[in-house]
Design a protein around this motif. Sequence first.
Motif, PDB file in Angstrom:
ATOM      1  N   MET A  99      25.804  71.739   5.762  1.00  0.00           N
ATOM      2  CA  MET A  99      27.146  71.849   5.213  1.00  0.00           C
ATOM      3  C   MET A  99      28.062  72.578   6.191  1.00  0.00           C
ATOM      4  O   MET A  99      27.591  73.223   7.125  1.00  0.00           O
ATOM      5  N   GLU A 106      13.836  72.405   9.207  1.00  0.00           N
ATOM      6  CA  GLU A 106      13.960  73.869   9.136  1.00  0.00           C
ATOM      7  C   GLU A 106      14.576  74.339   7.816  1.00  0.00           C
ATOM      8  O   GLU A 106      15.627  73.860   7.401  1.00  0.00           O
ATOM      9  N   LEU A 107      13.872  75.299   7.210  1.00  0.00           N
ATOM     10  CA  LEU A 107      14.384  75.926   5.997  1.00  0.00           C
ATOM     11  C   LEU A 107      14.751  77.377   6.296  1.00  0.00           C
ATOM     12  O   LEU A 107      15.722  77.906   5.782  1.00  0.00           O
TER      13      LEU A 107
HETATM   14  P1  ATP Z   1      19.743  73.824  12.508  1.00  0.00           P
HETATM   15  O1  ATP Z   1      18.850  73.799  13.734  1.00  0.00           O
HETATM   16  O2  ATP Z   1      19.197  73.027  11.350  1.00  0.00           O
HETATM   17  O3  ATP Z   1      21.181  73.549  12.793  1.00  0.00           O
HETATM   18  P2  ATP Z   1      19.980  76.591  12.968  1.00  0.00           P
HETATM   19  O4  ATP Z   1      18.755  76.841  13.793  1.00  0.00           O
HETATM   20  O5  ATP Z   1      21.291  76.489  13.612  1.00  0.00           O
HETATM   21  O6  ATP Z   1      19.740  75.311  12.011  1.00  0.00           O
HETATM   22  P3  ATP Z   1      20.169  79.268  12.041  1.00  0.00           P
HETATM   23  O7  ATP Z   1      21.339  79.582  12.862  1.00  0.00           O
HETATM   24  O8  ATP Z   1      18.843  79.837  12.418  1.00  0.00           O
HETATM   25  O9  ATP Z   1      20.047  77.683  11.843  1.00  0.00           O
HETATM   26  O10 ATP Z   1      20.513  79.640  10.524  1.00  0.00           O
HETATM   27  C1  ATP Z   1      19.568  80.133   9.615  1.00  0.00           C
HETATM   28  C2  ATP Z   1      19.395  79.226   8.422  1.00  0.00           C
HETATM   29  O11 ATP Z   1      20.645  78.804   7.897  1.00  0.00           O
HETATM   30  C3  ATP Z   1      18.662  77.923   8.730  1.00  0.00           C
HETATM   31  O12 ATP Z   1      17.268  78.114   8.707  1.00  0.00           O
HETATM   32  C4  ATP Z   1      19.122  77.029   7.607  1.00  0.00           C
HETATM   33  O13 ATP Z   1      18.336  77.220   6.443  1.00  0.00           O
HETATM   34  C5  ATP Z   1      20.520  77.510   7.319  1.00  0.00           C
HETATM   35  N1  ATP Z   1      21.527  76.605   7.881  1.00  0.00           N
HETATM   36  C6  ATP Z   1      21.902  76.500   9.171  1.00  0.00           C
HETATM   37  N2  ATP Z   1      22.883  75.592   9.322  1.00  0.00           N
HETATM   38  C7  ATP Z   1      23.146  75.117   8.070  1.00  0.00           C
HETATM   39  C8  ATP Z   1      24.079  74.173   7.555  1.00  0.00           C
HETATM   40  N3  ATP Z   1      24.952  73.577   8.342  1.00  0.00           N
HETATM   41  N4  ATP Z   1      24.081  73.929   6.216  1.00  0.00           N
HETATM   42  C9  ATP Z   1      23.211  74.560   5.391  1.00  0.00           C
HETATM   43  N5  ATP Z   1      22.320  75.467   5.830  1.00  0.00           N
HETATM   44  C10 ATP Z   1      22.280  75.749   7.147  1.00  0.00           C
END
Ligand code: ATP
Length: 514
Positions: free
Chosen positions: A263, A333-334
């Motif tokens: 999102m 990834e969660l």
């Molecule tokens: P991704 O690789 O899927 O973009 P990320 O590695 O950028 O994720 P982080 O910056 O580590 O994500 O953010 C921590 C958590 O926030 C993620 O594990 C995920 O659950 C959540 N998250 C990240 N981006 C989004 C998004 N655009 N919408 C919803 N949840 C998100």
Amino acid sequence: MEKKDDVQLKKIISHAKEYGFIFPSSEIYDGLGAVYDYGQNGVELKNNIKSYWWKAMVQMHENIVGIDAAIFMHPTTWKASGHVDAFIDPLIDNKDSKKRYRADTLVEDHIAKIEAKVSKEVSKAAKRFGDDFDEEKFKSTHPRVKQYLEKINGINERLKNTIESGNLSDLKDLITELGIADPISGSKNWTDVRQFNLMFNTQLGSLDEGADKIYLRPETAQGIFVNFLNIQKSGRMKIPFGIAQIGKVFRNEIIARQFIFRMKEFEQMEMQFFVKPGEELEWYEKWKEKRMRWHLALGIPKEKYRFHDHLNLAHYANAAADIEFDFPMGFKELEGIHSRTDFDLKAHEKYSGKKLQFFDPQENKSYIPYVVETSIGLDRMFLALLTSTYYEETLEDGSRRVVLSLPPAMAPYKVAVLPLVRKDGLPEKAREIMHNLKFEFNCQYDEKDAIGRRYRRQDAIGTPYCVTIDHQTLSDGKVTIRDRDSMEQQRVPVENVKETLRKSVSVVNLLRKL
Ligand code: ATP
């Protein structure tokens, strides 16, 4: 033909809308891409997830406290954290399908396919050799597996180099050389790779006065880092200690598909744990294990979860892993668990000119602590619960029901109070029971339609129990409790209802498992 998993996700999206969990944002204006609103049931489920996380992290740990920092922060924060220069996605477009992808994700998905081949060979061999199977030896000697692993290492190495050096044409070359095709159209007709910063910005002050550019935070973590000393001092915290926070974050995600998985405005639940330098990897392992326990306590099958250890580490990390969940679109990834070294505090020291150190009385010296963080997306957790508990079934009498078998502590309503008919004093009795329960449990009252239909409505929103009041209740003081999952009904004295509910719907049951 549509893939089965797409159909499943579509069903869940329409169920979430029909039953008041999630609506597209500003739907009357045709919605806003990748932005969603949580409805009357959605907000309850979301609050229950938050509360479980908060209690597990803050209430259950003497050395973890919570904060609620502002979304706006001084713009230099994002310069120091590296987000202004490096919070960038490398994007690539397919010229035929007109779909846009993250170039690094395309390569990672390609690696995952080779990894799946390795796993297949390993499980075949494990079956063949039985108890004598030595996985490490097998991997280092079996010619085909060795080849796969060398290939994976080679690709990883190149991916890492292209990302670190920002060499976008090399990344494009890698995609071409690996023969990666658009997963939708199968086309290999790609544009060049371009960089795109994910931070939203707006102005502080009026434009006439020369407004300052200010960002909407893309992660909650920086609010914790800049408050590190405030909290350490005012809370007299001693290392190791943690700071937890739940809050909204904003990312201008270009490739936003898959419902609430990705999102533009979402919520994170993050905890930064400050440790003595040198002890970070020990804490990193502890937090990996602790976070997995939090997930498994919910009772979701453990096969739905797996760890993915990062081989390509961000420049500030010395270890990182994802907890991946088996969503309808595959394992994704969660939650992330990262050992972030002293990168952030050091950068904020440099940019602010303020010391951000901890005086360790045992060592009799000051140092910048190292940080291990756990970061979970609240909306992704919501999606994990929805997708893993939604099912349809045909009952013995041929009728169908849709159920959300949510962990009872997460369910929006714990109990529905249902008078069998809308007369003969049953509604009054039901209201009396409801009044007695509502101080402790979120209850729903429903007297409309036949009892069977009312049960179906509660199944569909995941209410674990229905309490039915019938004519006999008036004389014997007993009610029927119906269990959502087994559909079994039990007659119990009214005064026992609370105890029965407490045993299974309280979040305390989950916390005790941690
Ligand atoms: P991704 O690789 O899927 O973009 P990320 O590695 O950028 O994720 P982080 O910056 O580590 O994500 O953010 C921590 C958590 O926030 C993620 O594990 C995920 O659950 C959540 N998250 C990240 N981006 C989004 C998004 N655009 N919408 C919803 N949840 C998100």
